[in-house]
Design an enzyme around this catalytic site. Structure first.
Site, mmCIF file in Angstrom:
data_model
loop_
_atom_site.group_PDB
_atom_site.id
_atom_site.type_symbol
_atom_site.label_atom_id
_atom_site.label_comp_id
_atom_site.label_asym_id
_atom_site.label_seq_id
_atom_site.Cartn_x
_atom_site.Cartn_y
_atom_site.Cartn_z
ATOM 1 N N GLU A 135 1.366 -1.489 -0.120
ATOM 2 C CA GLU A 135 -0.332 0.659 -0.515
ATOM 3 C C GLU A 135 0.977 1.263 -0.010
ATOM 4 O O GLU A 135 2.184 0.888 0.486
ATOM 5 C CB GLU A 135 -0.907 0.058 1.207
ATOM 6 C CG GLU A 135 -1.837 -1.106 1.037
ATOM 7 C CD GLU A 135 -2.958 -1.518 2.033
ATOM 8 O OE1 GLU A 135 -2.457 -0.281 3.451
ATOM 9 O OE2 GLU A 135 -3.796 -1.614 2.204
ATOM 10 N N SER A 140 7.981 -2.445 3.304
ATOM 11 C CA SER A 140 8.029 -3.677 4.168
ATOM 12 C C SER A 140 7.191 -4.451 5.287
ATOM 13 O O SER A 140 7.584 -5.012 5.695
ATOM 14 C CB SER A 140 9.611 -2.983 4.694
ATOM 15 O OG SER A 140 10.266 -2.918 2.860
ATOM 16 N N TRP A 164 1.562 -0.253 -6.140
ATOM 17 C CA TRP A 164 2.910 -1.080 -7.305
ATOM 18 C C TRP A 164 2.325 -2.650 -7.492
ATOM 19 O O TRP A 164 3.005 -2.982 -7.689
ATOM 20 C CB TRP A 164 3.749 -1.261 -5.520
ATOM 21 C CG TRP A 164 4.799 -0.159 -4.838
ATOM 22 C CD1 TRP A 164 4.235 0.222 -3.655
ATOM 23 C CD2 TRP A 164 5.013 0.883 -5.672
ATOM 24 N NE1 TRP A 164 4.933 1.459 -3.801
ATOM 25 C CE2 TRP A 164 5.397 2.101 -4.962
ATOM 26 C CE3 TRP A 164 5.622 1.583 -7.223
ATOM 27 C CZ2 TRP A 164 6.049 3.120 -5.095
ATOM 28 C CZ3 TRP A 164 6.424 2.479 -7.247
ATOM 29 C CH2 TRP A 164 6.366 3.596 -6.549
ATOM 30 N N THR A 166 1.264 -5.108 -9.660
ATOM 31 C CA THR A 166 1.785 -5.363 -11.251
ATOM 32 C C THR A 166 0.554 -5.865 -11.793
ATOM 33 O O THR A 166 0.001 -6.618 -10.765
ATOM 34 C CB THR A 166 2.663 -5.997 -11.375
ATOM 35 O OG1 THR A 166 4.375 -5.994 -10.683
ATOM 36 C CG2 THR A 166 3.541 -6.938 -12.469
ATOM 37 N N ARG A 275 34.214 -7.058 -31.314
ATOM 38 C CA ARG A 275 34.572 -5.789 -31.777
ATOM 39 C C ARG A 275 36.068 -6.062 -31.321
ATOM 40 O O ARG A 275 37.167 -6.453 -30.324
ATOM 41 C CB ARG A 275 33.963 -5.288 -30.267
ATOM 42 C CG ARG A 275 34.733 -3.907 -30.130
ATOM 43 C CD ARG A 275 34.007 -2.776 -30.752
ATOM 44 N NE ARG A 275 34.595 -1.791 -30.236
ATOM 45 C CZ ARG A 275 34.194 -0.623 -31.042
ATOM 46 N NH1 ARG A 275 34.248 -0.261 -32.311
ATOM 47 N NH2 ARG A 275 34.742 0.855 -30.568
ATOM 48 N N ILE A 344 31.270 -3.670 -20.431
ATOM 49 C CA ILE A 344 31.710 -4.161 -21.772
ATOM 50 C C ILE A 344 31.843 -3.634 -23.041
ATOM 51 O O ILE A 344 32.113 -4.014 -24.140
ATOM 52 C CB ILE A 344 31.718 -6.073 -21.931
ATOM 53 C CG1 ILE A 344 32.694 -6.075 -20.480
ATOM 54 C CG2 ILE A 344 31.891 -6.645 -22.587
ATOM 55 C CD1 ILE A 344 32.119 -7.499 -19.410
ATOM 56 N N GLY A 346 30.960 -0.572 -23.797
ATOM 57 C CA GLY A 346 31.903 0.845 -23.877
ATOM 58 C C GLY A 346 30.597 1.960 -24.310
ATOM 59 O O GLY A 346 29.355 1.976 -23.409
ATOM 60 N N GLY A 347 30.832 2.136 -24.730
ATOM 61 C CA GLY A 347 29.632 3.743 -25.356
ATOM 62 C C GLY A 347 28.929 3.116 -25.742
ATOM 63 O O GLY A 347 27.497 3.685 -25.417
ATOM 64 N N GLU A 370 8.880 -7.636 -3.855
ATOM 65 C CA GLU A 370 9.218 -8.964 -2.796
ATOM 66 C C GLU A 370 9.695 -9.168 -1.996
ATOM 67 O O GLU A 370 10.140 -10.347 -1.186
ATOM 68 C CB GLU A 370 9.519 -10.588 -4.529
ATOM 69 C CG GLU A 370 7.841 -9.985 -5.148
ATOM 70 C CD GLU A 370 7.014 -12.139 -5.451
ATOM 71 O OE1 GLU A 370 7.983 -12.632 -5.519
ATOM 72 O OE2 GLU A 370 6.860 -11.565 -6.828
HETATM 73 C C1 FAD Z 1 7.874 -2.169 -10.483
HETATM 74 C C2 FAD Z 1 7.180 -2.854 -9.667
HETATM 75 C C3 FAD Z 1 6.368 -3.834 -9.102
HETATM 76 C C4 FAD Z 1 5.706 -4.034 -7.392
HETATM 77 N N1 FAD Z 1 4.864 -5.279 -7.439
HETATM 78 C C5 FAD Z 1 3.907 -5.564 -6.942
HETATM 79 C C6 FAD Z 1 3.047 -6.713 -6.678
HETATM 80 O O1 FAD Z 1 2.466 -6.838 -7.499
HETATM 81 N N2 FAD Z 1 1.975 -6.187 -5.699
HETATM 82 C C7 FAD Z 1 2.791 -6.150 -4.477
HETATM 83 O O2 FAD Z 1 1.373 -6.348 -3.334
HETATM 84 N N3 FAD Z 1 3.756 -5.107 -4.167
HETATM 85 C C8 FAD Z 1 4.270 -4.711 -5.165
HETATM 86 N N4 FAD Z 1 5.638 -4.011 -5.549
HETATM 87 C C9 FAD Z 1 6.452 -3.251 -4.398
HETATM 88 C C10 FAD Z 1 7.429 -3.830 -3.344
HETATM 89 O O3 FAD Z 1 6.750 -5.590 -3.025
HETATM 90 C C11 FAD Z 1 7.663 -2.478 -2.156
HETATM 91 O O4 FAD Z 1 8.212 -1.672 -3.470
HETATM 92 C C12 FAD Z 1 9.294 -3.582 -1.546
HETATM 93 O O5 FAD Z 1 8.174 -4.461 -0.920
HETATM 94 C C13 FAD Z 1 9.191 -2.276 -0.813
HETATM 95 O O6 FAD Z 1 8.164 -1.702 -0.081
HETATM 96 P P1 FAD Z 1 8.753 0.169 -0.178
HETATM 97 O O7 FAD Z 1 8.357 1.162 -2.161
HETATM 98 O O8 FAD Z 1 7.217 0.613 0.288
HETATM 99 O O9 FAD Z 1 9.461 0.595 0.393
HETATM 100 P P2 FAD Z 1 10.034 1.137 1.917
HETATM 101 O O10 FAD Z 1 9.685 -0.273 2.619
HETATM 102 O O11 FAD Z 1 9.742 2.604 2.056
HETATM 103 O O12 FAD Z 1 11.454 0.685 2.488
HETATM 104 C C14 FAD Z 1 12.035 2.254 2.273
HETATM 105 C C15 FAD Z 1 13.995 1.448 2.383
HETATM 106 O O13 FAD Z 1 14.110 1.128 3.529
HETATM 107 C C16 FAD Z 1 14.749 0.146 3.330
HETATM 108 N N5 FAD Z 1 14.262 -0.884 4.796
HETATM 109 C C17 FAD Z 1 12.733 -1.341 5.155
HETATM 110 N N6 FAD Z 1 12.844 -1.649 6.299
HETATM 111 C C18 FAD Z 1 14.133 -1.959 7.224
HETATM 112 C C19 FAD Z 1 14.294 -2.792 8.237
HETATM 113 N N7 FAD Z 1 13.969 -2.628 8.851
HETATM 114 N N8 FAD Z 1 15.896 -2.486 8.135
HETATM 115 C C20 FAD Z 1 16.594 -2.391 6.480
HETATM 116 N N9 FAD Z 1 16.112 -1.430 5.979
HETATM 117 C C21 FAD Z 1 14.946 -1.314 5.634
HETATM 118 C C22 FAD Z 1 13.917 -0.849 2.389
HETATM 119 O O14 FAD Z 1 14.996 -2.050 2.201
HETATM 120 C C23 FAD Z 1 14.184 0.429 1.781
HETATM 121 O O15 FAD Z 1 15.841 0.165 1.055
HETATM 122 C C24 FAD Z 1 5.750 -3.795 -6.880
HETATM 123 C C25 FAD Z 1 6.930 -2.182 -6.789
HETATM 124 C C26 FAD Z 1 8.447 -2.103 -7.677
HETATM 125 C C27 FAD Z 1 9.003 -0.867 -7.762
#
Ligand code: FAD
Length: 393
Positions: A135, A140, A164, A166, A275, A344, A346-347, A370
């Site tokens: 959401e 995370s 987010w 897919t 190349r 590898i 290059g440009g 994920e």
């Molecule tokens: C192209 C794309 C497709 C996606 N498809 C789906 C989908 O089909 N269904 C779905 O449900 N979701 C989907 N997602 C969502 C994806 O799973 C989330 O983006 C991901 O889980 C991270 O959540 P966030 O973007 O809110 O980042 P945040 O949770 O806000 O994290 C931000 C940063 O903080 C770090 N962080 C957070 N908590 C901790 C911790 N405890 N310790 C250390 N570091 C931490 C993270 O690693 C990250 O670097 C998709 C995302 C993208 C970009």
């Protein structure tokens, strides 16, 4: 220039049927997917008809029961098919992986009646799924999700916004985690929502760095009404179902990452062999030979790691720790290998005349979806030193 058709990956496959499936996947990848990949990714076109073809060819339900239209294949076979598809176009490989993820809840936690009613269309009937956990304010920390499902007679009414997603806005069905009880992981339930449900709408897709052909969008639930028959598993079991799907889904991401990395390596080898600089092929220079050797070694290690995790899963043994390790290693490998492939070339590597710049942009997302790779490290560490160390060995 050697291409992927001339140098297939040397795979260890358990059966003749598995070998046929890999051949079929490679054939579809080379004829129907790869030739259009660059142009459609550039234009942001989602190849919906490719998914219909994959469904008709039996490749959209591979790891699921044949009783419901699945392919009844071991996970190690399904993942290698994914790898072939992702090597041709990540939007397709990742799309198949997300589709599989969205079928997991019903296939593993649904009642017999729910499975008979819905699974055949999902696994082999041409439908495409989406998985709705994230959401805008909960990524995370997925257990803090706020989308609500409130009981109303025999129905549930769902309100909230998923982010987010897919296939958001184009999916035929959505596996949705929503809050039905108190705060925290135990207040969440899972629902199977049809794509044409009244009140469900997809927002304008996000403008992304890569995978522009794969629609990623917010999905709004505005008083979406589903019968209790569409709740999957017990009330309050939704978060456990979501996590269990992700253990398997992460292996799909790992396989896609290795497919992408392999495609980058193949391009780099082909280019370096053709190349000429200083009167000889640049592949003669040790500086580049060592880069290619490191790429190939990390890719083989990644493939071995995801296959080892898949074989544990196929044997019915715990595999969550190994799945997190595979996701971490394989996606970091894809990032490094695609960056090195650009170097590898290059440009030329920095232009859209060759696919490696696209591969590099696409690889980044695999370290995020994920469960970010920070979250994978948390999962692995918990298995080593946390309470789960004693439960899963
Ligand atoms: C192209 C794309 C497709 C996606 N498809 C789906 C989908 O089909 N269904 C779905 O449900 N979701 C989907 N997602 C969502 C994806 O799973 C989330 O983006 C991901 O889980 C991270 O959540 P966030 O973007 O809110 O980042 P945040 O949770 O806000 O994290 C931000 C940063 O903080 C770090 N962080 C957070 N908590 C901790 C911790 N405890 N310790 C250390 N570091 C931490 C993270 O690693 C990250 O670097 C998709 C995302 C993208 C970009």
């Amino acid at each position: 220039m050697p291409d992927r058709a001339q140098q297939p990956v040397d795979r260890q496959l358990p059966t003749d049927e598995a070998r046929d499936l890999i051949s079929l996947a490679r054939d579809i990848a080379q004829r129907e997917i790869a030739p259009r990949a660059a142009e459609e990714e550039d234009a942001g076109i989602f190849p919906r008809e490719v998914f219909t073809l994959l469904s008709r060819s039996g490749l959209l339900g591979l790891p699921y029961d044949s009783e419901y239209g699945g392919g009844e294949q071991p996970y190690e076979v399904y993942l290698q098919v994914l790898e072939e598809l992702a090597a041709a176009r990540l939007t397709v490989g990742l799309g198949v992986s997300v589709h599989s993820l969205s079928c997991h809840a019903l296939a593993n936690y649904g009642t017999k009646q729910q499975q008979v009613e819905h699974l055949p269309a999902m696994l082999g009937g041409g439908l495409l799924g989406a998985y709705c956990l994230s959401e805008p304010a909960s990524g995370s920390d997925a257990a803090s999700l706020r989308t609500k499902a409130v009981r109303d007679g025999e129905d549930w009414v769902i309100d909230g916004t998923k982010a987010w997603i897919t296939h958001g806005g184009i999916a035929d069905f959505y596996t949705v985690m929503a809050r039905t009880g108190a705060d925290g992981a135990r207040g969440i339930s899972a629902f199977l929502v049809p794509g044409d449900a009244a009140g469900l709408s997809g927002a304008v897709p996000e403008k992304k760095m890569g995978m522009k052909g794969s629609p990623t969008a917010q999905v709004h639930f505005d008083g979406v009404r589903v019968p209790d028959e569409r709740r999957i598993g017990e009330e309050g079991q939704g978060f456990a179902i979501a996590l269990s799907a992700l253990d398997s889904g992460r292996l799909g991401i790992a396989a896609c990452a290795i497919g992408l990395a392999q495609a980058a390596l193949d391009e780099a080898v082909a280019y370096a062999s053709g190349r000429q600089q200083f009167g000889r092929p640049i592949s003669d220079f040790q500086g580049l030979r060592f880069m290619l050797a490191d790429m190939a070694t990390q890719i083989e290690a990644g493939r071995a790691l995801y296959l080892a995790a898949a074989r544990l899963r196929d044997a019915g043994r715990p595999f969550a720790k190994q799945a997190a390790m595979a996701k971490l290693h394989c996606t970091d490998t894809a990032m490094k290998a695609t960056i090195d492939a650009v170097q590898i070339l290059g440009g030329y590597g920095y232009t859209a005349d060759f696919p490696v710049e696209r591969y590099m942009r696409e690889a980044k997302v695999l370290q995020i979806v994920e469960g970010t790779n920070q979250i994978q490290r948390m999962v692995i560490a918990r298995h080593l030193a946390g309470p789960e160390a004693h439960r899963t060995g």
